[in-house]
Motif scaffolding. Sequence first.
Motif, PDB file in Angstrom:
ATOM      1  N   ARG A  25       0.658  -1.048   0.039  1.00 18.81           N
ATOM      2  CA  ARG A  25      -0.109   0.096   0.121  1.00 18.81           C
ATOM      3  C   ARG A  25       0.849   1.130  -0.051  1.00 18.81           C
ATOM      4  NH1 ARG A  25      -4.748   1.662   4.594  1.00 18.81           N
ATOM      5  NH2 ARG A  25      -5.605   3.210   3.417  1.00 18.81           N
ATOM      6  N   TRP A  26       1.120   1.754  -1.260  1.00 18.58           N
ATOM      7  CA  TRP A  26       1.645   3.073  -1.243  1.00 18.58           C
ATOM      8  C   TRP A  26       0.911   4.176  -0.340  1.00 18.58           C
ATOM      9  CZ3 TRP A  26       6.286   2.902  -3.129  1.00 18.58           C
ATOM     10  CH2 TRP A  26       6.539   1.963  -4.137  1.00 18.58           C
ATOM     11  N   PRO A  27       1.634   5.180   0.500  1.00 18.60           N
ATOM     12  CA  PRO A  27       0.921   6.007   1.296  1.00 18.60           C
ATOM     13  C   PRO A  27       0.202   7.227   0.457  1.00 18.60           C
ATOM     14  CG  PRO A  27       3.309   6.304   1.616  1.00 18.60           C
ATOM     15  CD  PRO A  27       3.126   4.913   0.579  1.00 18.60           C
ATOM     16  N   PRO A 221       6.067  22.821   2.509  1.00 16.27           N
ATOM     17  CA  PRO A 221       4.944  22.675   3.448  1.00 16.27           C
ATOM     18  C   PRO A 221       5.289  21.772   4.496  1.00 16.27           C
ATOM     19  CG  PRO A 221       4.159  22.697   1.064  1.00 16.27           C
ATOM     20  CD  PRO A 221       5.819  22.745   1.063  1.00 16.27           C
ATOM     21  N   PRO A 222       4.805  21.658   5.649  1.00 13.46           N
ATOM     22  CA  PRO A 222       5.120  20.899   7.004  1.00 13.46           C
ATOM     23  C   PRO A 222       4.594  19.535   6.608  1.00 13.46           C
ATOM     24  CG  PRO A 222       4.150  22.943   7.948  1.00 13.46           C
ATOM     25  CD  PRO A 222       4.021  22.948   6.013  1.00 13.46           C
ATOM     26  N   ALA A 223       3.554  19.440   5.783  1.00 16.09           N
ATOM     27  CA  ALA A 223       2.829  17.874   5.589  1.00 16.09           C
ATOM     28  C   ALA A 223       3.880  17.392   4.471  1.00 16.09           C
ATOM     29  CB  ALA A 223       1.608  18.042   4.874  1.00 16.09           C
ATOM     30  N   GLN A 224       4.599  18.083   3.536  1.00 21.64           N
ATOM     31  CA  GLN A 224       5.728  17.370   2.595  1.00 21.64           C
ATOM     32  C   GLN A 224       6.661  16.828   3.585  1.00 21.64           C
ATOM     33  OE1 GLN A 224       4.905  16.584  -0.522  1.00 21.64           O
ATOM     34  NE2 GLN A 224       6.818  15.178   0.196  1.00 21.64           N
ATOM     35  N   ILE A 225       6.874  17.901   4.492  1.00 23.23           N
ATOM     36  CA  ILE A 225       8.403  17.480   5.295  1.00 23.23           C
ATOM     37  C   ILE A 225       8.304  16.349   6.020  1.00 23.23           C
ATOM     38  CG2 ILE A 225       9.723  18.360   7.191  1.00 23.23           C
ATOM     39  CD1 ILE A 225       9.313  21.154   6.281  1.00 23.23           C
ATOM     40  N   ALA A 226       6.796  16.153   6.659  1.00 20.80           N
ATOM     41  CA  ALA A 226       6.613  15.005   7.312  1.00 20.80           C
ATOM     42  C   ALA A 226       6.681  13.635   6.407  1.00 20.80           C
ATOM     43  CB  ALA A 226       5.225  14.984   8.068  1.00 20.80           C
ATOM     44  N   LEU A 227       6.189  13.844   5.216  1.00 22.82           N
ATOM     45  CA  LEU A 227       6.074  12.612   4.440  1.00 22.82           C
ATOM     46  C   LEU A 227       7.528  12.418   3.706  1.00 22.82           C
ATOM     47  CD1 LEU A 227       3.177  13.492   1.931  1.00 22.82           C
ATOM     48  CD2 LEU A 227       3.357  11.659   3.314  1.00 22.82           C
ATOM     49  N   ASP A 228       8.318  13.300   3.608  1.00 24.03           N
ATOM     50  CA  ASP A 228       9.781  13.106   3.350  1.00 24.03           C
ATOM     51  C   ASP A 228      10.473  12.439   4.417  1.00 24.03           C
ATOM     52  OD1 ASP A 228       9.461  14.512   0.868  1.00 24.03           O
ATOM     53  OD2 ASP A 228      10.218  16.264   1.288  1.00 24.03           O
ATOM     54  N   GLU A 229      10.218  12.860   5.905  1.00 23.73           N
ATOM     55  CA  GLU A 229      10.677  12.093   6.743  1.00 23.73           C
ATOM     56  C   GLU A 229      10.493  10.736   6.968  1.00 23.73           C
ATOM     57  OE1 GLU A 229      11.056  12.382  11.856  1.00 23.73           O
ATOM     58  OE2 GLU A 229      10.139  13.899  10.726  1.00 23.73           O
ATOM     59  N   ALA A 230       9.218  10.461   6.674  1.00 23.62           N
ATOM     60  CA  ALA A 230       8.725   8.999   6.619  1.00 23.62           C
ATOM     61  C   ALA A 230       9.445   8.177   5.991  1.00 23.62           C
ATOM     62  CB  ALA A 230       7.268   8.854   6.359  1.00 23.62           C
ATOM     63  N   ALA A 231       9.780   8.705   4.373  1.00 25.41           N
ATOM     64  CA  ALA A 231      10.259   8.038   3.464  1.00 25.41           C
ATOM     65  C   ALA A 231      11.923   7.807   3.778  1.00 25.41           C
ATOM     66  CB  ALA A 231      10.200   8.868   2.216  1.00 25.41           C
ATOM     67  N   PHE A 232      12.613   8.972   4.559  1.00 23.84           N
ATOM     68  CA  PHE A 232      13.854   8.823   4.735  1.00 23.84           C
ATOM     69  C   PHE A 232      13.887   7.513   5.876  1.00 23.84           C
ATOM     70  CE2 PHE A 232      14.392  13.525   3.556  1.00 23.84           C
ATOM     71  CZ  PHE A 232      14.789  13.269   2.289  1.00 23.84           C
ATOM     72  N   TYR A 254       3.191  10.168   9.349  1.00 18.73           N
ATOM     73  CA  TYR A 254       2.069  10.258   8.401  1.00 18.73           C
ATOM     74  C   TYR A 254       0.922  11.040   9.153  1.00 18.73           C
ATOM     75  CZ  TYR A 254       4.243   6.646   5.433  1.00 18.73           C
ATOM     76  OH  TYR A 254       4.894   6.298   4.404  1.00 18.73           O
ATOM     77  N   ARG A 255       0.776  10.792  10.478  1.00 16.27           N
ATOM     78  CA  ARG A 255      -0.525  11.570  11.137  1.00 16.27           C
ATOM     79  C   ARG A 255      -0.054  13.013  10.971  1.00 16.27           C
ATOM     80  NH1 ARG A 255      -0.181   7.273  15.217  1.00 16.27           N
ATOM     81  NH2 ARG A 255       1.499   8.580  16.434  1.00 16.27           N
ATOM     82  N   GLU A 256       1.188  13.445  11.133  1.00 19.13           N
ATOM     83  CA  GLU A 256       1.589  14.859  10.865  1.00 19.13           C
ATOM     84  C   GLU A 256       1.023  15.404   9.450  1.00 19.13           C
ATOM     85  OE1 GLU A 256       5.703  15.259  11.879  1.00 19.13           O
ATOM     86  OE2 GLU A 256       5.256  14.892  14.146  1.00 19.13           O
ATOM     87  N   ALA A 257       1.374  14.420   8.577  1.00 27.01           N
ATOM     88  CA  ALA A 257       1.006  14.694   7.366  1.00 27.01           C
ATOM     89  C   ALA A 257      -0.566  14.846   6.870  1.00 27.01           C
ATOM     90  CB  ALA A 257       1.707  13.756   6.295  1.00 27.01           C
ATOM     91  N   GLY A 258      -1.318  14.274   7.779  1.00 31.63           N
ATOM     92  CA  GLY A 258      -2.803  14.427   7.902  1.00 31.63           C
ATOM     93  C   GLY A 258      -3.155  12.806   6.963  1.00 31.63           C
ATOM     94  N   ALA A 263      -1.436   6.164   9.145  1.00 26.09           N
ATOM     95  CA  ALA A 263      -0.688   5.907  10.361  1.00 26.09           C
ATOM     96  C   ALA A 263      -1.109   4.578  11.109  1.00 26.09           C
ATOM     97  CB  ALA A 263      -0.841   7.201  11.011  1.00 26.09           C
ATOM     98  N   ARG A 264      -2.820   4.526  11.097  1.00 32.27           N
ATOM     99  CA  ARG A 264      -3.043   3.426  11.850  1.00 32.27           C
ATOM    100  C   ARG A 264      -2.730   2.055  10.886  1.00 32.27           C
ATOM    101  NH1 ARG A 264      -7.747   7.138  11.846  1.00 32.27           N
ATOM    102  NH2 ARG A 264      -8.390   6.222  10.068  1.00 32.27           N
ATOM    103  N   PHE A 265      -2.793   2.072   9.731  1.00 32.43           N
ATOM    104  CA  PHE A 265      -2.239   1.029   9.047  1.00 32.43           C
ATOM    105  C   PHE A 265      -0.782   0.488   9.378  1.00 32.43           C
ATOM    106  CE2 PHE A 265      -0.733  -0.998   5.084  1.00 32.43           C
ATOM    107  CZ  PHE A 265      -1.337  -2.074   4.891  1.00 32.43           C
ATOM    108  N   VAL A 266       0.065   1.545   9.550  1.00 38.19           N
ATOM    109  CA  VAL A 266       1.398   0.983   9.700  1.00 38.19           C
ATOM    110  C   VAL A 266       1.515   0.696  11.208  1.00 38.19           C
ATOM    111  CG1 VAL A 266       3.716   2.284  10.194  1.00 38.19           C
ATOM    112  CG2 VAL A 266       2.500   3.068   8.405  1.00 38.19           C
ATOM    113  N   LEU A 267       0.597   0.984  11.920  1.00 43.59           N
ATOM    114  CA  LEU A 267       0.493   0.548  13.213  1.00 43.59           C
ATOM    115  C   LEU A 267       0.016  -0.689  13.789  1.00 43.59           C
ATOM    116  CD1 LEU A 267       0.536   4.031  15.289  1.00 43.59           C
ATOM    117  CD2 LEU A 267       2.552   2.457  15.050  1.00 43.59           C
ATOM    118  N   TYR A 268      -1.009  -1.212  12.926  1.00 44.17           N
ATOM    119  CA  TYR A 268      -1.910  -2.366  12.876  1.00 44.17           C
ATOM    120  C   TYR A 268      -1.247  -3.606  13.054  1.00 44.17           C
ATOM    121  CZ  TYR A 268      -5.204  -5.985  12.029  1.00 44.17           C
ATOM    122  OH  TYR A 268      -5.966  -7.201  12.284  1.00 44.17           O
TER     123      TYR A 268
END
Length: 270
Positions: A25-27, A221-232, A254-258, A263-268
Amino acid sequence: MEMKLLSYLYVMIYLLIGAVTSLLRWPTAPPGMEMPVVEVRKHGVWLLAKNVDQYIHRILVEEDANHSEKRNDELFHASADAGKKLYRKGGFAESQLLNLDVYLLRKVGLFPDVLERKVMHHFEKGDHVSALVTGEFYTKKKHFPGFGRPFVFNAEVLLKVGRTLEAKDAARGALKTPWWTLGCKYQEVADMAQWEDEQIEYIKEKVTEKGKQEDLQKGKPPAQIALDEAAFLLDLASVEGTWDDFVERIAECYREAGLHDIARFVLYRD
């Protein structure tokens, strides 16, 4: 019905080789994008098929071609109407194609392992030109978008024929894709790219507060920074296969990116 068959296939594959087969599942996948079928490995994933139908189609063909009557019947029974739409029993024999890989590529679709075998067969025959052409074909973006494995393999092909500079460029191109899609350890590709630890250090710097603040100051944008961090973080986790060390923070990104469902999927946990 397709998911019923897929569950059956997953159990069978796990019992045979101990592998975990999953849907990727691509985010930030666009609406309507199908989920690829992948095998989960320590350092990432290996692409098995671009979608569920293609995966089921291949399994049915291979079982039919191998004349494994008992398991063959079980698979066709499990597939029911879904399987009938994809493949008719006996179709491989009727095609009069002697090579199963040729049938798969012509009638089912493109698969990384099949294309890689095709390249190696060209080498075995001494046909380096065809090997290079097929290796380049493998890397076309439309075939396996988002996956780095084709570029890694193409780098290996180029090295095999002594084209070191081109192999280095291909390996560096592979490292621009998610590292968990390389199909091998990060270090193997970094060696071909003639990179030491600079890429790892760069990513580690990007996920620090200082690195994120610099991106904010540049207007990202903060949302993009959060997505980039997840990818990194996913890239870093793939280097040593230490996924559990990063999962909580990745979900938080992912929560920070909205993307709360991701986010729930990752933690499941089942």
